[in-house]
Design a protein around this motif. Structure first.
Motif, PDB file in Angstrom:
ATOM      1  N   GLU A  46       0.980  -0.915   0.002  1.00 17.19           N
ATOM      2  CA  GLU A  46      -0.264   0.030   0.196  1.00 17.19           C
ATOM      3  C   GLU A  46       1.149   0.977  -0.001  1.00 17.19           C
ATOM      4  OE1 GLU A  46      -3.222  -0.107  -0.102  1.00 17.19           O
ATOM      5  OE2 GLU A  46      -2.875  -2.415  -0.254  1.00 17.19           O
ATOM      6  N   ALA A  47       2.265   0.728   0.033  1.00 17.28           N
ATOM      7  CA  ALA A  47       2.981   2.470   0.130  1.00 17.28           C
ATOM      8  C   ALA A  47       2.919   3.273  -1.386  1.00 17.28           C
ATOM      9  CB  ALA A  47       4.155   1.995   0.819  1.00 17.28           C
ATOM     10  N   PRO A  48       3.005   4.116  -1.158  1.00 14.89           N
ATOM     11  CA  PRO A  48       3.015   4.761  -2.245  1.00 14.89           C
ATOM     12  C   PRO A  48       4.418   4.488  -3.540  1.00 14.89           C
ATOM     13  CG  PRO A  48       2.520   6.592  -0.580  1.00 14.89           C
ATOM     14  CD  PRO A  48       2.612   5.267  -0.237  1.00 14.89           C
ATOM     15  N   GLY A  49       5.690   4.338  -2.839  1.00 16.84           N
ATOM     16  CA  GLY A  49       6.583   4.264  -3.551  1.00 16.84           C
ATOM     17  C   GLY A  49       7.020   2.709  -3.355  1.00 16.84           C
ATOM     18  N   PHE A  50       6.299   2.023  -3.414  1.00 19.00           N
ATOM     19  CA  PHE A  50       6.494   0.490  -3.743  1.00 19.00           C
ATOM     20  C   PHE A  50       6.667   0.288  -4.966  1.00 19.00           C
ATOM     21  CE2 PHE A  50       5.463  -3.983  -3.512  1.00 19.00           C
ATOM     22  CZ  PHE A  50       6.658  -4.194  -2.717  1.00 19.00           C
ATOM     23  N   PRO A  51       7.336  -0.425  -5.512  1.00 18.56           N
ATOM     24  CA  PRO A  51       7.645  -0.744  -6.904  1.00 18.56           C
ATOM     25  C   PRO A  51       5.637  -1.794  -7.303  1.00 18.56           C
ATOM     26  CG  PRO A  51       9.280  -1.743  -6.495  1.00 18.56           C
ATOM     27  CD  PRO A  51       7.871  -1.105  -5.359  1.00 18.56           C
ATOM     28  N   ARG A  52       5.757  -1.070  -8.469  1.00 17.03           N
ATOM     29  CA  ARG A  52       4.137  -1.060  -8.769  1.00 17.03           C
ATOM     30  C   ARG A  52       3.963  -1.315 -10.878  1.00 17.03           C
ATOM     31  NH1 ARG A  52       1.714   1.968  -5.640  1.00 17.03           N
ATOM     32  NH2 ARG A  52       1.398  -0.254  -3.698  1.00 17.03           N
ATOM     33  N   LEU A  53       2.987  -2.481 -11.058  1.00 19.87           N
ATOM     34  CA  LEU A  53       3.567  -2.695 -12.235  1.00 19.87           C
ATOM     35  C   LEU A  53       2.233  -2.735 -12.913  1.00 19.87           C
ATOM     36  CD1 LEU A  53       4.626  -2.460 -15.529  1.00 19.87           C
ATOM     37  CD2 LEU A  53       4.875  -4.462 -15.090  1.00 19.87           C
ATOM     38  N   GLN A  54       1.427  -1.801 -13.222  1.00 26.16           N
ATOM     39  CA  GLN A  54       0.066  -1.625 -14.049  1.00 26.16           C
ATOM     40  C   GLN A  54      -0.306  -2.085 -14.941  1.00 26.16           C
ATOM     41  OE1 GLN A  54      -1.190   2.417 -10.680  1.00 26.16           O
ATOM     42  NE2 GLN A  54       0.202   2.314 -12.235  1.00 26.16           N
ATOM     43  N   PHE A  55      -1.222  -2.575 -14.341  1.00 28.87           N
ATOM     44  CA  PHE A  55      -2.374  -3.764 -16.209  1.00 28.87           C
ATOM     45  C   PHE A  55      -3.509  -3.015 -16.409  1.00 28.87           C
ATOM     46  CE2 PHE A  55      -5.043  -7.317 -17.725  1.00 28.87           C
ATOM     47  CZ  PHE A  55      -4.216  -7.399 -19.304  1.00 28.87           C
ATOM     48  N   ILE A  56      -3.252  -2.914 -17.872  1.00 25.98           N
ATOM     49  CA  ILE A  56      -4.181  -1.446 -18.853  1.00 25.98           C
ATOM     50  C   ILE A  56      -5.249  -2.831 -19.135  1.00 25.98           C
ATOM     51  CG2 ILE A  56      -4.857  -0.353 -20.316  1.00 25.98           C
ATOM     52  CD1 ILE A  56      -2.074   0.726 -20.256  1.00 25.98           C
ATOM     53  N   GLU A  57      -6.189  -3.464 -18.999  1.00 22.57           N
ATOM     54  CA  GLU A  57      -6.891  -4.621 -19.826  1.00 22.57           C
ATOM     55  C   GLU A  57      -7.927  -4.412 -20.459  1.00 22.57           C
ATOM     56  OE1 GLU A  57     -11.059  -7.411 -18.402  1.00 22.57           O
ATOM     57  OE2 GLU A  57     -10.181  -6.327 -17.266  1.00 22.57           O
ATOM     58  N   HIS A  58      -7.608  -3.234 -21.497  1.00 19.77           N
ATOM     59  CA  HIS A  58      -8.405  -2.775 -22.496  1.00 19.77           C
ATOM     60  C   HIS A  58      -7.935  -1.446 -23.238  1.00 19.77           C
ATOM     61  CE1 HIS A  58     -12.135  -5.415 -21.526  1.00 19.77           C
ATOM     62  NE2 HIS A  58     -12.230  -4.192 -20.586  1.00 19.77           N
ATOM     63  N   ARG A  59      -7.611  -0.148 -23.181  1.00 15.28           N
ATOM     64  CA  ARG A  59      -7.149   0.639 -23.773  1.00 15.28           C
ATOM     65  C   ARG A  59      -6.647   1.504 -22.730  1.00 15.28           C
ATOM     66  NH1 ARG A  59     -11.428  -0.938 -27.757  1.00 15.28           N
ATOM     67  NH2 ARG A  59     -10.294  -0.578 -29.979  1.00 15.28           N
ATOM     68  N   TYR A  60      -5.671   2.496 -23.367  1.00 14.53           N
ATOM     69  CA  TYR A  60      -5.175   3.236 -22.333  1.00 14.53           C
ATOM     70  C   TYR A  60      -4.604   4.315 -23.822  1.00 14.53           C
ATOM     71  CZ  TYR A  60      -2.959   6.488 -19.454  1.00 14.53           C
ATOM     72  OH  TYR A  60      -2.215   8.243 -19.030  1.00 14.53           O
ATOM     73  N   ALA A  61      -5.170   5.407 -23.300  1.00 21.47           N
ATOM     74  CA  ALA A  61      -5.021   6.426 -24.380  1.00 21.47           C
ATOM     75  C   ALA A  61      -5.789   5.507 -26.532  1.00 21.47           C
ATOM     76  CB  ALA A  61      -3.211   6.927 -24.961  1.00 21.47           C
ATOM     77  N   GLY A  62      -6.649   4.954 -26.251  1.00 22.83           N
ATOM     78  CA  GLY A  62      -7.356   4.912 -27.278  1.00 22.83           C
ATOM     79  C   GLY A  62      -5.722   3.309 -27.868  1.00 22.83           C
ATOM     80  N   ASP A  63      -4.902   3.006 -27.485  1.00 25.06           N
ATOM     81  CA  ASP A  63      -4.058   2.268 -27.609  1.00 25.06           C
ATOM     82  C   ASP A  63      -4.006   0.652 -27.101  1.00 25.06           C
ATOM     83  OD1 ASP A  63      -1.729   1.063 -29.062  1.00 25.06           O
ATOM     84  OD2 ASP A  63      -0.156   2.067 -28.776  1.00 25.06           O
ATOM     85  N   LEU A  64      -4.141  -0.478 -28.125  1.00 25.59           N
ATOM     86  CA  LEU A  64      -5.171  -1.496 -28.081  1.00 25.59           C
ATOM     87  C   LEU A  64      -3.279  -2.341 -27.223  1.00 25.59           C
ATOM     88  CD1 LEU A  64      -7.138  -3.121 -29.620  1.00 25.59           C
ATOM     89  CD2 LEU A  64      -7.276  -3.145 -27.565  1.00 25.59           C
ATOM     90  N   THR A  65      -2.247  -1.525 -27.581  1.00 26.55           N
ATOM     91  CA  THR A  65      -1.465  -2.130 -26.927  1.00 26.55           C
ATOM     92  C   THR A  65      -0.759  -1.331 -26.560  1.00 26.55           C
ATOM     93  OG1 THR A  65       0.388  -0.831 -28.855  1.00 26.55           O
ATOM     94  CG2 THR A  65      -0.349  -2.260 -29.856  1.00 26.55           C
ATOM     95  N   ASN A  66      -1.178  -0.485 -25.447  1.00 22.94           N
ATOM     96  CA  ASN A  66      -0.441  -0.591 -24.468  1.00 22.94           C
ATOM     97  C   ASN A  66      -0.789  -1.337 -22.998  1.00 22.94           C
ATOM     98  OD1 ASN A  66       0.659   2.033 -24.369  1.00 22.94           O
ATOM     99  ND2 ASN A  66      -0.913   3.038 -24.720  1.00 22.94           N
ATOM    100  N   TRP A  67      -0.148  -2.388 -22.207  1.00 24.62           N
ATOM    101  CA  TRP A  67      -0.364  -3.155 -21.205  1.00 24.62           C
ATOM    102  C   TRP A  67       0.227  -2.685 -20.723  1.00 24.62           C
ATOM    103  CZ3 TRP A  67      -3.718  -7.031 -22.840  1.00 24.62           C
ATOM    104  CH2 TRP A  67      -3.703  -6.694 -24.917  1.00 24.62           C
ATOM    105  N   ALA A 121       8.989   3.629  -9.612  1.00 27.70           N
ATOM    106  CA  ALA A 121       9.966   2.549  -8.222  1.00 27.70           C
ATOM    107  C   ALA A 121      10.271   1.338  -9.261  1.00 27.70           C
ATOM    108  CB  ALA A 121       9.276   2.020  -7.023  1.00 27.70           C
ATOM    109  N   CYS A 122       9.038   1.165  -9.970  1.00 35.34           N
ATOM    110  CA  CYS A 122       8.968  -0.511 -10.517  1.00 35.34           C
ATOM    111  C   CYS A 122       9.847  -0.622 -12.087  1.00 35.34           C
ATOM    112  CB  CYS A 122       7.532  -0.542 -10.858  1.00 35.34           C
ATOM    113  SG  CYS A 122       7.382  -2.124 -11.931  1.00 35.34           S
ATOM    114  N   ALA A 123       9.711   1.219 -12.861  1.00 31.48           N
ATOM    115  CA  ALA A 123      11.080   0.841 -13.675  1.00 31.48           C
ATOM    116  C   ALA A 123      12.387   0.359 -13.315  1.00 31.48           C
ATOM    117  CB  ALA A 123      10.848   2.146 -14.308  1.00 31.48           C
TER     118      ALA A 123
END
Length: 255
Positions: free
Chosen positions: A183-204, A210-212
């Motif tokens: 739950e810590a804000p600075g913990f490494p986190r990789l967020q999954f995009i199920e549908h689209r982000y910015a209209g792009d189906l290839t943004n996963w 921290a995660c990068a």
């Protein structure tokens, strides 16, 4: 020596190849003059171009996800001996070949997925991996494969980031019952995009900062410089314990 084609001929050739994402100056003809991001990626390149050697004589470069060839061309301008650009999209590769041919630069371009880089059978002094990771369904695998098969020394990396820019210290281990770190804000986190982000189906997948950085370290890339919030110049080192592109992992001694 062949005569340089006229600007009208260059413009016609560039237009015939469709819409360009890379705005490249082809002897006064710009390939994407109305790009929604402005002079892209030229403006972006100015933020971090200084971290690479001005003189790259004798160096070999692999540009993964080369698109229209902007960065590959820049490497040849700096004197790189061998530049190979790969991309999964043949349209981008045709654009890149046209740009290189028009500018008289000898660059090889191949259609290839990042997951197939082991088939190249060679390592490169510099691997460019910009704007690709978040388009991949298997991002950590891609970094593992780059480390294991093609990176010899330097990696120039960029990935879209979202969320906090805070990087919290992390422990070597946590008890199974301790859920608080997640739950810590600075913990490494990789967020999954199920549908689209910015209209792009290839943004996963979209990491926070921290995660990068953790993904780079874990796959065996030491961060040397961070000239732009999303850009890192790294050096290849031994991967973290347990990191490898295959299972079972080879362990901490893998180099």
């Amino acid at each position: 020596m062949s005569q340089r084609p006229s600007q009208d001929a260059i413009r016609a050739g560039a237009t015939a190849l469709g819409d360009w994402f890379h705005n490249i100056d082809l002897h006064g003809v710009w390939t994407a003059p109305d790009h929604p991001l402005g002079n892209h990626p030229g403006q972006f390149w100015q933020h971090f171009s200084h971290v690479l050697p001005a003189d790259m004589t004798g160096m070999s470069v692999l540009d993964i996800g080369c698109n229209g060839g902007f960065y590959a061309l820049e490497m040849k301008r700096r004197g790189a001996a061998r530049v190979l650009g790969i991309d999964h999209d043949e349209t981008y590769l045709e654009q890149a070949r046209f740009a290189a041919r028009t500018l008289g630069q000898e660059i090889e371009f191949r259609r290839m997925e990042v997951y197939d880089v082991g088939a190249l059978g060679e390592r490169f002094d510099l691997v460019i991996f910009l704007g690709v990771l978040y388009h991949l369904r298997h991002p950590l695998l891609a970094l593992d494969l780059i480390h294991e098969h093609v990176a010899k020394d330097l990696l120039l990396f960029q990935c879209m980031q979202r969320g906090t820019t805070e990087v919290a210290p992390v422990a070597e281990d946590y008890p199974f019952t301790d859920a608080a770190p997640f739950e810590a804000p600075g913990f490494p986190r990789l967020q999954f995009i199920e549908h689209r982000y910015a209209g792009d189906l290839t943004n996963w997948w979209v990491p926070n900062r921290a995660c990068a950085e953790a993904m780079l370290r874990n796959t065996g890339f030491e961060i040397l410089q961070n000239p732009d919030p999303e850009v890192y110049l790294c050096r290849r080192t031994a991967p973290a314990y347990g990191a490898a592109a295959v299972y079972p992992a080879r362990g901490a001694g893998a180099v």
